[in-house]
Write a protein that holds these residues in place. Structure first.
Motif, PDB file in Angstrom:
ATOM      1  N   LEU A  11      -2.362  11.310   2.913  1.00  0.00           N
ATOM      2  CA  LEU A  11      -2.436  11.696   4.322  1.00  0.00           C
ATOM      3  C   LEU A  11      -2.018  13.155   4.489  1.00  0.00           C
ATOM      4  CD1 LEU A  11      -2.750  10.996   7.359  1.00  0.00           C
ATOM      5  CD2 LEU A  11      -0.362  10.190   7.293  1.00  0.00           C
ATOM      6  N   PHE A  12      -2.923  13.980   5.043  1.00  0.00           N
ATOM      7  CA  PHE A  12      -2.646  15.392   5.272  1.00  0.00           C
ATOM      8  C   PHE A  12      -2.207  15.641   6.710  1.00  0.00           C
ATOM      9  CE2 PHE A  12      -5.170  15.630   1.451  1.00  0.00           C
ATOM     10  CZ  PHE A  12      -4.619  16.710   0.767  1.00  0.00           C
ATOM     11  N   PRO A  13      -1.495  16.751   6.954  1.00  0.00           N
ATOM     12  CA  PRO A  13      -1.168  17.136   8.329  1.00  0.00           C
ATOM     13  C   PRO A  13      -2.431  17.514   9.118  1.00  0.00           C
ATOM     14  CG  PRO A  13       0.227  18.295   6.745  1.00  0.00           C
ATOM     15  CD  PRO A  13      -0.885  17.649   5.972  1.00  0.00           C
ATOM     16  N   VAL A  48      -1.117   9.117  11.068  1.00  0.00           N
ATOM     17  CA  VAL A  48      -0.964  10.166  12.073  1.00  0.00           C
ATOM     18  C   VAL A  48      -0.853  11.541  11.417  1.00  0.00           C
ATOM     19  CG1 VAL A  48       0.327  10.913  14.115  1.00  0.00           C
ATOM     20  CG2 VAL A  48       0.318   8.486  13.471  1.00  0.00           C
ATOM     21  N   PRO A  49      -1.951  12.299  11.325  1.00  0.00           N
ATOM     22  CA  PRO A  49      -1.844  13.715  10.952  1.00  0.00           C
ATOM     23  C   PRO A  49      -1.165  14.468  12.097  1.00  0.00           C
ATOM     24  CG  PRO A  49      -4.095  12.877  10.677  1.00  0.00           C
ATOM     25  CD  PRO A  49      -3.348  11.879  11.502  1.00  0.00           C
ATOM     26  N   ASN A  50      -0.224  15.350  11.783  1.00  0.00           N
ATOM     27  CA  ASN A  50       0.603  15.967  12.813  1.00  0.00           C
ATOM     28  C   ASN A  50       0.776  17.457  12.562  1.00  0.00           C
ATOM     29  OD1 ASN A  50       2.398  14.723  15.079  1.00  0.00           O
ATOM     30  ND2 ASN A  50       3.663  16.340  14.221  1.00  0.00           N
ATOM     31  N   ALA A  51       1.035  18.217  13.645  1.00  0.00           N
ATOM     32  CA  ALA A  51       1.334  19.647  13.516  1.00  0.00           C
ATOM     33  C   ALA A  51       2.160  20.082  14.716  1.00  0.00           C
ATOM     34  CB  ALA A  51       0.048  20.475  13.425  1.00  0.00           C
ATOM     35  N   CYS A  52       3.453  19.797  14.675  1.00  0.00           N
ATOM     36  CA  CYS A  52       4.340  20.265  15.749  1.00  0.00           C
ATOM     37  C   CYS A  52       5.782  20.084  15.297  1.00  0.00           C
ATOM     38  CB  CYS A  52       4.087  19.520  17.063  1.00  0.00           C
ATOM     39  SG  CYS A  52       4.599  17.795  17.060  1.00  0.00           S
ATOM     40  N   MET A  91       0.845  -1.194   0.000  1.00  0.00           N
ATOM     41  CA  MET A  91       0.000   0.000   0.000  1.00  0.00           C
ATOM     42  C   MET A  91       0.882   1.246   0.000  1.00  0.00           C
ATOM     43  SD  MET A  91      -3.112   1.122   2.535  1.00  0.00           S
ATOM     44  CE  MET A  91      -4.215  -0.004   1.696  1.00  0.00           C
ATOM     45  N   LYS A  92       0.604   2.155  -0.915  1.00  0.00           N
ATOM     46  CA  LYS A  92       1.398   3.375  -1.048  1.00  0.00           C
ATOM     47  C   LYS A  92       0.642   4.551  -0.426  1.00  0.00           C
ATOM     48  CE  LYS A  92       3.620   1.793  -5.311  1.00  0.00           C
ATOM     49  NZ  LYS A  92       3.831   2.066  -6.754  1.00  0.00           N
ATOM     50  N   ILE A  93       1.267   5.159   0.589  1.00  0.00           N
ATOM     51  CA  ILE A  93       0.676   6.290   1.302  1.00  0.00           C
ATOM     52  C   ILE A  93       1.444   7.556   0.934  1.00  0.00           C
ATOM     53  CG2 ILE A  93      -0.022   7.214   3.536  1.00  0.00           C
ATOM     54  CD1 ILE A  93      -1.261   4.524   2.945  1.00  0.00           C
ATOM     55  N   ALA A  94       0.743   8.566   0.418  1.00  0.00           N
ATOM     56  CA  ALA A  94       1.373   9.852   0.112  1.00  0.00           C
ATOM     57  C   ALA A  94       1.284  10.742   1.341  1.00  0.00           C
ATOM     58  CB  ALA A  94       0.682  10.509  -1.073  1.00  0.00           C
ATOM     59  N   LEU A  95       2.436  11.176   1.836  1.00  0.00           N
ATOM     60  CA  LEU A  95       2.504  12.055   3.001  1.00  0.00           C
ATOM     61  C   LEU A  95       2.626  13.493   2.502  1.00  0.00           C
ATOM     62  CD1 LEU A  95       5.047   9.969   5.126  1.00  0.00           C
ATOM     63  CD2 LEU A  95       2.570   9.670   4.894  1.00  0.00           C
ATOM     64  N   VAL A  96       1.620  14.301   2.756  1.00  0.00           N
ATOM     65  CA  VAL A  96       1.602  15.687   2.282  1.00  0.00           C
ATOM     66  C   VAL A  96       2.336  16.562   3.306  1.00  0.00           C
ATOM     67  CG1 VAL A  96       0.172  17.663   1.649  1.00  0.00           C
ATOM     68  CG2 VAL A  96      -0.544  15.339   1.029  1.00  0.00           C
ATOM     69  N   GLN A  97       3.578  16.886   3.015  1.00  0.00           N
ATOM     70  CA  GLN A  97       4.362  17.789   3.865  1.00  0.00           C
ATOM     71  C   GLN A  97       4.429  19.137   3.143  1.00  0.00           C
ATOM     72  OE1 GLN A  97       7.724  16.352   6.288  1.00  0.00           O
ATOM     73  NE2 GLN A  97       8.997  17.821   5.197  1.00  0.00           N
ATOM     74  N   LYS A  98       3.332  19.863   3.250  1.00  0.00           N
ATOM     75  CA  LYS A  98       3.174  21.124   2.542  1.00  0.00           C
ATOM     76  C   LYS A  98       2.640  22.193   3.494  1.00  0.00           C
ATOM     77  CE  LYS A  98       3.901  20.143  -1.971  1.00  0.00           C
ATOM     78  NZ  LYS A  98       4.714  20.976  -2.903  1.00  0.00           N
ATOM     79  N   LYS A  99       2.886  23.463   3.135  1.00  0.00           N
ATOM     80  CA  LYS A  99       2.353  24.569   3.914  1.00  0.00           C
ATOM     81  C   LYS A  99       0.885  24.803   3.557  1.00  0.00           C
ATOM     82  CE  LYS A  99       6.759  27.032   4.309  1.00  0.00           C
ATOM     83  NZ  LYS A  99       7.510  28.275   3.964  1.00  0.00           N
ATOM     84  N   ALA A 100       0.099  25.144   4.560  1.00  0.00           N
ATOM     85  CA  ALA A 100      -1.286  25.553   4.351  1.00  0.00           C
ATOM     86  C   ALA A 100      -1.382  27.059   4.564  1.00  0.00           C
ATOM     87  CB  ALA A 100      -2.209  24.816   5.314  1.00  0.00           C
ATOM     88  N   VAL A 101      -2.508  27.635   4.162  1.00  0.00           N
ATOM     89  CA  VAL A 101      -2.737  29.072   4.339  1.00  0.00           C
ATOM     90  C   VAL A 101      -3.443  29.282   5.673  1.00  0.00           C
ATOM     91  CG1 VAL A 101      -3.788  31.138   3.362  1.00  0.00           C
ATOM     92  CG2 VAL A 101      -2.947  29.328   1.840  1.00  0.00           C
ATOM     93  N   PRO A 102      -2.880  30.085   6.567  1.00  0.00           N
ATOM     94  CA  PRO A 102      -3.483  30.249   7.887  1.00  0.00           C
ATOM     95  C   PRO A 102      -4.928  30.748   7.824  1.00  0.00           C
ATOM     96  CG  PRO A 102      -1.264  31.160   7.860  1.00  0.00           C
ATOM     97  CD  PRO A 102      -1.619  30.846   6.443  1.00  0.00           C
ATOM     98  N   ASN A 103      -5.827  29.998   8.448  1.00  0.00           N
ATOM     99  CA  ASN A 103      -7.228  30.397   8.606  1.00  0.00           C
ATOM    100  C   ASN A 103      -7.900  30.789   7.290  1.00  0.00           C
ATOM    101  OD1 ASN A 103      -7.443  30.008  11.451  1.00  0.00           O
ATOM    102  ND2 ASN A 103      -6.264  31.884  11.771  1.00  0.00           N
ATOM    103  N   ASP A 104      -7.684  29.954   6.263  1.00  0.00           N
ATOM    104  CA  ASP A 104      -8.323  30.190   4.967  1.00  0.00           C
ATOM    105  C   ASP A 104      -8.809  28.851   4.418  1.00  0.00           C
ATOM    106  OD1 ASP A 104      -9.042  30.795   2.325  1.00  0.00           O
ATOM    107  OD2 ASP A 104      -7.522  32.370   2.160  1.00  0.00           O
TER     108      ASP A 104
END
Length: 300
Positions: A38-40, A182-186, A1-14
């Protein structure tokens, strides 16, 4: 199984901008051959606060207007945000773990939806271990860990701070999880990375984590539980990213993991549950007693 890990910047509060980015990144991942994306953590708002001081003091009285505006960004299950990403998953025939601040029964929650290849909602999970010492005191906690099947693989989700409690992954393993996302933000460091590696090892489950990029952040990763082969110990690291932006593909050898789980000694093979009664005792004693940030959270 291939999992794409999205390590990208998002736009704050948009929410709208992050929805557009999510569609783009799902398309990129699909072209790369991903089975699931998989997104953060809290992608819909980029895990951004309502005001700069909210990570330390989210209940400042003079900031009620900003708090209300922030909470109003919570999206519902029938929102355009969810509908569009479900439609995208179906159009691309890929799965996705889409994250955000969602409308819960009692208030906004930090959640993740597991979406199937036909755009169906397979699992909706609200973060159990919210960071009540910080911004997430504004959110309601989830109450259970659940799993669902995707492409014949039993998948569980735990979000960021959940990672720091061994019970999170253990319950998911006991509910059949073969792969934990595991979506993560730290910020990431060796201690936190070793936590994920240990959760994979002790539960004999694969684990993949997607984090936001940045200095001291990033390091999205994937671990196999298979640490022993014909020649003895082997490195279980499937993928370890840098701090830079990217979409990384982690491939899990599911059949190898299943064979390993049938024969090795960890997971639920030899647990002595009669000795675990204290684990369900809700009492908190010194040195772990912490005052609530506000009376509102305590009563909520």
């Amino acid at each position: 199984m291939k999992i794409a890990l999205v390590q990208k910047k998002a736009v704050p509060n948009d929410v709208k901008a992050n929805l557009d980015l999510a569609v783009r990144y799902m398309e990129e991942a699909g072209r790369a051959g991903a089975d699931l994306v998989l997104f953060p953590e809290m992608w819909s708002i980029g895990y951004a606060p309502p005001f700069p001081e909210a990570f330390d003091d989210p209940f400042q009285k003079e900031r009620e207007k900003e708090r209300k505006a922030w909470i109003s960004q919570a999206v519902g299950e029938d929102s355009a945000y969810i509908r569009t990403l479900r439609e995208t998953a179906k159009r691309l025939s890929v799965g996705a773990v889409i994250t955000g601040m969602y409308e819960g029964e009692k208030g906004p929650q930090n959640e993740a939806f597991l979406i199937g290849r036909e755009g169906e909602i397979l699992l909706r999970y609200a973060k159990v271990h919210t960071c009540d010492f910080s911004l997430e005191a504004l959110l309601q906690s989830g109450t259970s860990f659940e799993t669902a099947e995707f492409d014949g693989v039993r998948i569980g989700i735990m979000i960021c701070y959940d990672r720091e409690f061994p019970e999170s992954a253990r319950v998911l393993m006991l509910k059949g999880a073969e792969l934990i996302l595991v979506p993560n933000a730290c910020d990431m460091n060796p201690a936190r990375l070793h936590q994920l590696e240990a959760r994979a090892f002790e539960n004999m489950t694969g684990i993949a984590m997607a984090n936001y990029p940045g200095r001291g952040w990033g390091q999205s990763c994937a671990f196999s539980p298979v640490v022993f082969g014909e020649d003895g110990y082997q490195d279980p690291t499937i993928l370890m990213a840098s701090e830079e932006e990217g979409i990384l593909l982690a491939e899990f050898p599911i059949e190898e993991i299943r064979e390993y789980r049938k024969n090795e000694t960890w997971g639920n093979a030899y647990r002595k549950t009669g000795a675990y009664e204290k684990l369900l005792d809700p009492a908190v004693e010194e040195p772990f007693i912490r005052p609530p940030l506000t009376k509102e959270k305590e009563e909520g």
